[in-house]
Design a protein around this motif. Structure first.
Motif, PDB file in Angstrom:
ATOM      1  N   THR A 247       0.835  -1.204   0.000  1.00 55.09           N
ATOM      2  CA  THR A 247       0.000   0.000   0.000  1.00 55.09           C
ATOM      3  C   THR A 247       0.872   1.257   0.000  1.00 55.09           C
ATOM      4  OG1 THR A 247      -1.712  -1.200   1.234  1.00 55.09           O
ATOM      5  CG2 THR A 247      -1.871   1.198   1.202  1.00 55.09           C
ATOM      6  N   TRP A 248       1.940   1.230   0.799  1.00 58.23           N
ATOM      7  CA  TRP A 248       2.847   2.391   0.827  1.00 58.23           C
ATOM      8  C   TRP A 248       3.488   2.599  -0.544  1.00 58.23           C
ATOM      9  CZ3 TRP A 248       7.872   3.496  -0.277  1.00 58.23           C
ATOM     10  CH2 TRP A 248       8.338   4.748   0.139  1.00 58.23           C
ATOM     11  N   ALA A 249       3.939   1.519  -1.161  1.00 55.48           N
ATOM     12  CA  ALA A 249       4.638   1.630  -2.442  1.00 55.48           C
ATOM     13  C   ALA A 249       3.719   2.164  -3.543  1.00 55.48           C
ATOM     14  CB  ALA A 249       5.197   0.267  -2.839  1.00 55.48           C
ATOM     15  N   ALA A 254       6.988   7.623  -6.716  1.00 57.03           N
ATOM     16  CA  ALA A 254       8.307   8.190  -7.036  1.00 57.03           C
ATOM     17  C   ALA A 254       9.423   7.213  -6.656  1.00 57.03           C
ATOM     18  CB  ALA A 254       8.512   9.520  -6.308  1.00 57.03           C
ATOM     19  N   SER A 255       9.214   6.460  -5.601  1.00 64.87           N
ATOM     20  CA  SER A 255      10.214   5.474  -5.200  1.00 64.87           C
ATOM     21  C   SER A 255       9.715   4.055  -5.393  1.00 64.87           C
ATOM     22  CB  SER A 255      10.590   5.681  -3.725  1.00 64.87           C
ATOM     23  OG  SER A 255       9.466   5.490  -2.896  1.00 64.87           O
ATOM     24  N   GLY A 256       8.418   3.836  -5.136  1.00 64.08           N
ATOM     25  CA  GLY A 256       7.919   2.474  -5.138  1.00 64.08           C
ATOM     26  C   GLY A 256       8.560   1.686  -4.010  1.00 64.08           C
ATOM     27  N   TYR A 257       8.498   0.369  -4.107  1.00 67.62           N
ATOM     28  CA  TYR A 257       9.113  -0.463  -3.076  1.00 67.62           C
ATOM     29  C   TYR A 257      10.598  -0.629  -3.350  1.00 67.62           C
ATOM     30  CZ  TYR A 257      10.493  -4.491  -0.318  1.00 67.62           C
ATOM     31  OH  TYR A 257      11.147  -5.322   0.555  1.00 67.62           O
ATOM     32  N   ASP A 310       9.119  10.574   4.518  1.00 70.45           N
ATOM     33  CA  ASP A 310       8.925  11.912   3.939  1.00 70.45           C
ATOM     34  C   ASP A 310      10.161  12.785   4.160  1.00 70.45           C
ATOM     35  OD1 ASP A 310       6.431  11.351   3.003  1.00 70.45           O
ATOM     36  OD2 ASP A 310       5.326  12.395   4.585  1.00 70.45           O
ATOM     37  N   GLY A 311      10.879  12.529   5.243  1.00 68.03           N
ATOM     38  CA  GLY A 311      12.057  13.324   5.562  1.00 68.03           C
ATOM     39  C   GLY A 311      13.321  12.846   4.888  1.00 68.03           C
ATOM     40  N   MET A 312      13.236  11.764   4.143  1.00 69.62           N
ATOM     41  CA  MET A 312      14.409  11.224   3.440  1.00 69.62           C
ATOM     42  C   MET A 312      13.985  10.602   2.103  1.00 69.62           C
ATOM     43  SD  MET A 312      15.176   8.060   6.096  1.00 69.62           S
ATOM     44  CE  MET A 312      15.491   9.104   7.506  1.00 69.62           C
ATOM     45  N   GLN A 313      13.208  11.366   1.351  1.00 67.45           N
ATOM     46  CA  GLN A 313      12.622  10.841   0.115  1.00 67.45           C
ATOM     47  C   GLN A 313      13.661  10.378  -0.892  1.00 67.45           C
ATOM     48  OE1 GLN A 313       9.792  13.611  -1.496  1.00 67.45           O
ATOM     49  NE2 GLN A 313       8.462  13.533   0.289  1.00 67.45           N
ATOM     50  N   ASP A 314      14.767  11.142  -1.024  1.00 63.25           N
ATOM     51  CA  ASP A 314      15.743  10.773  -2.040  1.00 63.25           C
ATOM     52  C   ASP A 314      16.643   9.619  -1.606  1.00 63.25           C
ATOM     53  OD1 ASP A 314      17.146  12.157  -0.139  1.00 63.25           O
ATOM     54  OD2 ASP A 314      18.189  13.488  -1.546  1.00 63.25           O
ATOM     55  N   ALA A 319      18.454   5.263  -8.010  1.00 63.84           N
ATOM     56  CA  ALA A 319      19.883   5.360  -7.696  1.00 63.84           C
ATOM     57  C   ALA A 319      20.143   5.804  -6.261  1.00 63.84           C
ATOM     58  CB  ALA A 319      20.612   6.292  -8.660  1.00 63.84           C
ATOM     59  N   GLN A 320      19.095   6.067  -5.498  1.00 63.91           N
ATOM     60  CA  GLN A 320      19.186   6.400  -4.070  1.00 63.91           C
ATOM     61  C   GLN A 320      20.267   7.458  -3.791  1.00 63.91           C
ATOM     62  OE1 GLN A 320      18.780   1.828  -3.288  1.00 63.91           O
ATOM     63  NE2 GLN A 320      18.226   2.840  -1.376  1.00 63.91           N
TER      64      GLN A 320
END
Length: 454
Positions: A247-249, A254-257, A310-314, A319-320
């Motif tokens: 559900t989160w993914a 933007a990130s998915g799982y 939310d505080g570490m989205q990237d 490519a993290q």
């Protein structure tokens, strides 16, 4: 006159900031009270599945020695002296040249004045002693919770039974206004159920190929999550993890799982289940809960995971890049603090990404015993938006626990040692030592960030 007024405001702001630093520093020093005398951190290896590793049992963590006798009720000024000495040793007498260094020396002398209070409490009771419980109760009992006060208290550990409430507040999931709290939680939990119904409880024919592949990957990863804790091997637990993660993914395209996020759910799951289940986690069973209770727990995990990430989205996008940036900062910080270790690792050709990427990806959950994770996360969540940067200091402190040992290993031995760190028998004492060093280094270096420039 106007300039004088502005100067006074600036001075007052600085004094307030310094006061908070003093308070937190004193707390962490009291946490490691009596720890350092002749203490060897256990050297057993934590093995992962299907991987054999060389025997490092002969390698122990550094033994810290101080002049006073070991006592849980001794004064903490000796501890602060030892911590300062350790930083100077690691830095090879480099001059830090920062105002915070003088501030830390003042803080260490302030600890001595509070030694009488320290004598009244034992080390192990830090998060649950009556004085701290009263402070938490006072902060939480008001109509409006003052988050800054709650963060300051939580940094050094939260009483177990208060942790669910405190974590919801620290993450901004539950409102600080107690009159609104129940209604907001009810609405958020219903929203989660709607999302599960819309995205998870549907046949595969209604999913895209990418969604099917993502769900399969989650289903593969859930049984691998915290394999050393039997509770997470229960089928119902894995199903809850699967629902939360999928559900989160879906709702965060933007990130998915990303593999590793499954680990990040586990502290939330254990903490929120503790409101319904008692005793040791190995004796817990999800079958003892009603469907409504399970839904509430899942919803709280989902929203708290969302707030955390939310505080570490990237950190979890393609490519993290956020993690790569922090790994670079970690490398530079270790070079500044302990040049011999940094130089040795560089000479051996070991890149920080080879071991530290997993640390940032899973926030050390795979590196320390699971029973210590919630205590570590008290500090994580107390840091709030500053967490990503503070992780660099925690991980530097964690790595340099084995400073002396690392300098004796060649490339292959370094890789194996860092993949299977000897933390299996760690207790809260070792963890508090890591956090205390991290806080002190952060206080010293944070106002001179040029050494961490990209």
């Amino acid at each position: 006159m106007k300039n004088d007024h502005n100067d006074k405001k600036t001075e007052h702001s600085k004094d307030t900031t310094v006061g908070i630093l003093d308070s937190r520093f004193n707390q962490t020093l009291r946490n490691v009270q009596g720890l350092l005398k002749g203490r060897n951190i256990p050297g057993k290896i934590l093995l992962s599945q299907r991987v054999s590793s060389p025997d490092y049992t002969s390698l122990s963590s550094p033994t810290y020695i101080r002049s006073s006798s070991y006592s849980d009720t001794g004064t903490s000024d000796h501890t602060s002296d030892r911590l300062e000495e350790e930083v100077h040793i690691h830095s090879k007498s480099k001059s830090f040249g920062t105002p915070d260094e003088n501030r830390l020396k003042v803080s260490s002398s302030n600890v001595e004045s509070s030694s009488e209070e320290v004598r009244k409490t034992s080390f192990g009771a830090r998060a649950t002693d009556s004085a701290r419980v009263m402070k938490f109760t006072k902060v939480l009992s008001g109509t409006m919770v003052v988050l800054e006060k709650l963060r300051e208290l939580s940094w050094s550990g939260v009483p177990d039974y208060m942790r669910p409430t405190v974590w919801r507040l620290l993450l901004g999931y539950a409102p600080t206004n107690s009159d609104r709290r129940e209604g907001v939680l009810r609405r958020k939990r219903l929203e989660y159920l709607d999302s599960v119904s819309q995205y998870y409880d549907i046949p595969d024919t209604e999913r895209s190929d990418d969604e099917i592949n993502m769900l399969r990957q989650i289903a593969v990863d859930c049984p691998r999550t915290v394999p050393e804790v039997s509770f997470f091997q229960q089928e119902q637990v894995q199903k809850s993890l699967e629902r939360i993660l999928y559900t989160w993914a879906i709702r965060h395209p933007a990130s998915g799982y990303v593999q590793g996020i499954n680990d990040l759910v586990t502290p939330f799951l254990v903490v929120f289940l503790s409101e319904y289940l008692e005793g040791a986690i190995d004796n817990w069973s999800m079958s003892d809960l009603s469907s409504d209770e399970i839904s509430n727990v899942e919803a709280d995990c989902y929203w708290c995971l969302s707030k955390l990430l939310d505080g570490m989205q990237d950190h979890y996008t393609f490519a993290q890049p956020g993690i790569q940036r922090l790994v670079f900062k970690l490398k530079e910080l270790v070079r500044r603090i302990d040049d011999p270790v940094s130089s040795h690792m560089e000479e051996q050709g070991l890149e920080f990404l080879q071991f530290a990427f997993r640390w940032f990806n899973c926030l050390l959950i795979r590196e320390i015993p699971f029973h210590l994770v919630t205590r570590l996360w008290d500090t994580y969540l107390a840091e709030g938006d500053a967490l990503p940067d503070f992780l660099v200091y925690i991980f530097a402190s964690f790595l340099l626990t084995w400073s002396e040992n690392l300098q004796k290993l060649d490339f292959q031995e370094l890789v194996m040692f860092l993949q299977h760190l000897p933390t299996k028998n760690w207790t809260h004492q070792e963890l508090e030592m890591v956090l205390s060093r991290a806080f002190m280094w952060h206080s010293m270096f944070n106002n001179s960030p040029s050494h961490l420039a990209n």
